[in-house]
Design an enzyme around this catalytic site. Structure first.
Site, PDB file in Angstrom:
ATOM      1  N   ARG A 214      70.719 -33.363 -23.871  1.00  0.00           N
ATOM      2  CA  ARG A 214      69.909 -32.275 -23.319  1.00  0.00           C
ATOM      3  C   ARG A 214      68.555 -32.834 -22.886  1.00  0.00           C
ATOM      4  O   ARG A 214      68.114 -33.890 -23.356  1.00  0.00           O
ATOM      5  CB  ARG A 214      69.701 -31.188 -24.374  1.00  0.00           C
ATOM      6  CG  ARG A 214      70.993 -30.561 -24.887  1.00  0.00           C
ATOM      7  CD  ARG A 214      70.703 -29.583 -26.024  1.00  0.00           C
ATOM      8  NE  ARG A 214      71.910 -28.939 -26.500  1.00  0.00           N
ATOM      9  CZ  ARG A 214      72.672 -29.391 -27.504  1.00  0.00           C
ATOM     10  NH1 ARG A 214      72.324 -30.517 -28.126  1.00  0.00           N
ATOM     11  NH2 ARG A 214      73.754 -28.744 -27.879  1.00  0.00           N
ATOM     12  N   LYS A 245      46.059 -23.557 -26.670  1.00  0.00           N
ATOM     13  CA  LYS A 245      45.117 -22.471 -26.915  1.00  0.00           C
ATOM     14  C   LYS A 245      43.718 -22.960 -26.545  1.00  0.00           C
ATOM     15  O   LYS A 245      43.465 -24.177 -26.514  1.00  0.00           O
ATOM     16  CB  LYS A 245      45.180 -22.000 -28.366  1.00  0.00           C
ATOM     17  CG  LYS A 245      44.927 -23.083 -29.394  1.00  0.00           C
ATOM     18  CD  LYS A 245      45.133 -22.538 -30.801  1.00  0.00           C
ATOM     19  CE  LYS A 245      44.937 -23.625 -31.848  1.00  0.00           C
ATOM     20  NZ  LYS A 245      45.181 -23.119 -33.220  1.00  0.00           N
ATOM     21  N   HIS A 349      70.874 -29.218 -16.369  1.00  0.00           N
ATOM     22  CA  HIS A 349      71.865 -29.085 -17.434  1.00  0.00           C
ATOM     23  C   HIS A 349      73.271 -29.415 -16.937  1.00  0.00           C
ATOM     24  O   HIS A 349      74.156 -29.741 -17.727  1.00  0.00           O
ATOM     25  CB  HIS A 349      71.844 -27.654 -17.991  1.00  0.00           C
ATOM     26  CG  HIS A 349      72.537 -27.521 -19.320  1.00  0.00           C
ATOM     27  ND1 HIS A 349      72.000 -27.998 -20.491  1.00  0.00           N
ATOM     28  CD2 HIS A 349      73.730 -26.975 -19.658  1.00  0.00           C
ATOM     29  CE1 HIS A 349      72.814 -27.744 -21.496  1.00  0.00           C
ATOM     30  NE2 HIS A 349      73.870 -27.130 -21.019  1.00  0.00           N
ATOM     31  N   ARG A 352      74.652 -32.673 -18.033  1.00  0.00           N
ATOM     32  CA  ARG A 352      75.277 -32.625 -19.362  1.00  0.00           C
ATOM     33  C   ARG A 352      76.706 -32.105 -19.249  1.00  0.00           C
ATOM     34  O   ARG A 352      77.620 -32.621 -19.893  1.00  0.00           O
ATOM     35  CB  ARG A 352      74.434 -31.723 -20.266  1.00  0.00           C
ATOM     36  CG  ARG A 352      75.029 -31.461 -21.636  1.00  0.00           C
ATOM     37  CD  ARG A 352      74.014 -30.702 -22.499  1.00  0.00           C
ATOM     38  NE  ARG A 352      74.615 -30.169 -23.701  1.00  0.00           N
ATOM     39  CZ  ARG A 352      74.869 -30.886 -24.786  1.00  0.00           C
ATOM     40  NH1 ARG A 352      74.611 -32.174 -24.798  1.00  0.00           N
ATOM     41  NH2 ARG A 352      75.389 -30.337 -25.856  1.00  0.00           N
ATOM     42  N   TRP A 375      77.836 -30.516 -30.334  1.00  0.00           N
ATOM     43  CA  TRP A 375      78.303 -29.126 -30.436  1.00  0.00           C
ATOM     44  C   TRP A 375      78.577 -28.784 -31.885  1.00  0.00           C
ATOM     45  O   TRP A 375      79.081 -29.614 -32.650  1.00  0.00           O
ATOM     46  CB  TRP A 375      79.577 -28.929 -29.622  1.00  0.00           C
ATOM     47  CG  TRP A 375      79.390 -29.074 -28.151  1.00  0.00           C
ATOM     48  CD1 TRP A 375      78.251 -28.854 -27.441  1.00  0.00           C
ATOM     49  CD2 TRP A 375      80.382 -29.474 -27.205  1.00  0.00           C
ATOM     50  NE1 TRP A 375      78.461 -29.080 -26.111  1.00  0.00           N
ATOM     51  CE2 TRP A 375      79.756 -29.464 -25.937  1.00  0.00           C
ATOM     52  CE3 TRP A 375      81.727 -29.842 -27.299  1.00  0.00           C
ATOM     53  CZ2 TRP A 375      80.445 -29.800 -24.770  1.00  0.00           C
ATOM     54  CZ3 TRP A 375      82.411 -30.175 -26.137  1.00  0.00           C
ATOM     55  CH2 TRP A 375      81.785 -30.150 -24.897  1.00  0.00           C
ATOM     56  N   TYR A 384      83.735 -26.191 -21.586  1.00  0.00           N
ATOM     57  CA  TYR A 384      83.530 -27.361 -20.749  1.00  0.00           C
ATOM     58  C   TYR A 384      84.833 -27.975 -20.249  1.00  0.00           C
ATOM     59  O   TYR A 384      84.812 -28.937 -19.501  1.00  0.00           O
ATOM     60  CB  TYR A 384      82.767 -28.435 -21.540  1.00  0.00           C
ATOM     61  CG  TYR A 384      81.281 -28.198 -21.603  1.00  0.00           C
ATOM     62  CD1 TYR A 384      80.404 -28.878 -20.776  1.00  0.00           C
ATOM     63  CD2 TYR A 384      80.748 -27.289 -22.497  1.00  0.00           C
ATOM     64  CE1 TYR A 384      79.049 -28.669 -20.832  1.00  0.00           C
ATOM     65  CE2 TYR A 384      79.391 -27.069 -22.571  1.00  0.00           C
ATOM     66  CZ  TYR A 384      78.542 -27.767 -21.731  1.00  0.00           C
ATOM     67  OH  TYR A 384      77.187 -27.541 -21.808  1.00  0.00           O
TER      68      TYR A 384
END
Length: 424
Positions: A214, A245, A349, A352, A375, A384
């Protein structure tokens, strides 16, 4: 109004009495309040039979765990805010998961249904919200994310007995059609890898296409995770999108904290992998080991060139002067690579997705593929396993070349066998 004396059975059980007001009153012990005192619920009616029925209903709800807990009456907005800031705030869940919840709450749920009392929210309220989102142009997948968020928040409210039923479990969210994503063909992969050699961090794309890591996993890789002598790497962390911030007390006048000259990080740079299965080790193809060695040498040259301006870090893929790559910059580089390679634009993605499909095509056992891809369940493998016609043609062509070209006297024939070239 005068009331009957609130007498009760010696064992703390239910009681029914006629009051001086002429009505019948019932009391049911259902537990203990937050202050430690007994929680006694009151019902009333014109007849003893009517009150007895109400008492039995309360007792049944108490025994079945369906009675709302006494105490604060929450609005949906109040509960969602409390749930986000107190119950599921990191490290209870990952930063990325919390961001997705927070976005759904802030942008859609509080403006859409936040004014309802928590115990009065109905499935129809949520269904109308989803419909309005779709009509306003939101994708069904976005509506589903909102649906999953409110369902999770209300499940927690039910578990804590602030509500007795979860209306989100009944509401129907818009149907999401699974998008058929076409993995890259073998020729497209070759073209991408060749074109990547012309730009910095070329090994980054080889890792994506060959190993299926990923984006956050690739950008979170550090040299301490890689053993080039053994030809292995370990995925340990996920690089997060930076959040900032104001460091100036909002005196700089910049609306976005990320534009503040004195900005400070609002969260950690990295987090754990997406799931426990995501932390994994894997072997590296020889070609990828060589690419990483060349990349390491190039990074060392950049370090020497930058000298004192080099931002030291252990990351494998960095900016030209060191420091980790920003995920948004990384994605821009991906789009530029696709354009230069003449390959149609697709999500990062999908690289992948391509790696997973190729592994399954090669007949690698499903359990092994799960380990490589990180996975956590077999359902992911099923998503997939579809293979496009283009890749099937590539495989058929390769097999045909292996079986018939050698018989025709071409490479691989008796006159001079050659080893088939490797593909990505």
């Amino acid at each position: 109004m005068p009331m009957a004396k609130k007498s009760r059975n010696a064992n703390g059980g239910s009681s029914i009495h006629k009051g001086s007001d002429g009505s019948w009153h019932g009391w049911v012990s259902v537990g203990t309040k937050d202050n430690g005192r007994p929680d006694r619920r009151h019902v009333r009616g014109k007849t003893k039979t009517e009150v007895a029925a109400k008492v039995r209903k309360l007792e049944r709800e108490r025994d079945e765990g369906k009675l709302r807990k006494a105490g604060q009456t929450w609005t949906v907005a109040q509960w969602l805010t409390h749930w986000l800031e107190t119950i599921v705030a990191p490290p209870a869940i990952t930063e990325n998961a919390w961001d997705a919840y927070a976005n759904a709450v802030r942008v859609h749920l509080i403006p859409g249904v936040g004014g309802h009392r928590l115990d009065k929210l109905e499935p129809e309220h949520l269904e109308r919200l989803y419909r309005k989102m779709i009509q306003a142009g939101a994708k069904a997948g976005n509506a589903h994310q909102v649906h999953r968020t409110i369902r999770a928040a209300l499940n927690e409210a039910k578990r804590r007995k602030h509500i007795t039923e979860n209306p989100a479990s009944i509401a129907r969210a818009p149907k999401v059609d699974e998008t058929e994503v076409e993995p890259y063909t073998v020729e497209e992969i070759k073209c991408l890898l060749e074109t990547a050699q012309e730009q910095r961090n070329s090994a980054r794309w080889a890792i994506a296409l060959a190993l299926g890591l990923r984006q956050g996993e690739v950008l979170g890789l550090q040299w301490s995770d890689v053993d080039l002598e053994a030809g292995t790497l370990v995925v340990r962390r996920n690089r997060l999108r930076p959040k900032w911030k104001h460091g100036c007390g909002e005196k700089c006048g910049r609306k976005r904290a990320g534009h503040c000259p004195q900005r400070v990080p609002a969260r950690e740079e990295t987090a754990g992998t997406k799931s426990r299965a995501g932390m994994r080790g894997m072997g590296l193809p020889d070609e990828l080991v060589q690419l990483l060695k060349e990349h390491r040498d190039q990074q060392e040259r950049e370090r020497q060139l930058a000298a004192g301006m080099w931002e030291e870090s252990d990351y494998v893929f960095t900016k030209p002067k060191g420091g980790p790559l920003h995920p948004r910059t990384d994605y821009a580089h991906w789009l530029r690579l696709l354009e230069r390679a003449g390959v149609s634009e697709r999500r990062l993605h999908d690289a992948r997705h391509t790696a997973a499909t190729v592994l399954l095509l090669l007949g690698v056992p499903e359990r092994t593929v799960m380990g490589v891809m990180g996975w956590s369940n077999t359902a992911m493998a099923a998503r997939y396993q579809h293979v496009t016609a283009a890749i099937r043609r590539d495989v058929a062509h390769s097999v045909g070349g292996l079986l018939w070209k050698s018989a025709a006297g071409e490479p691989g024939s008796e006159g001079g066998a050659s080893e088939p070239s490797r593909t990505a």
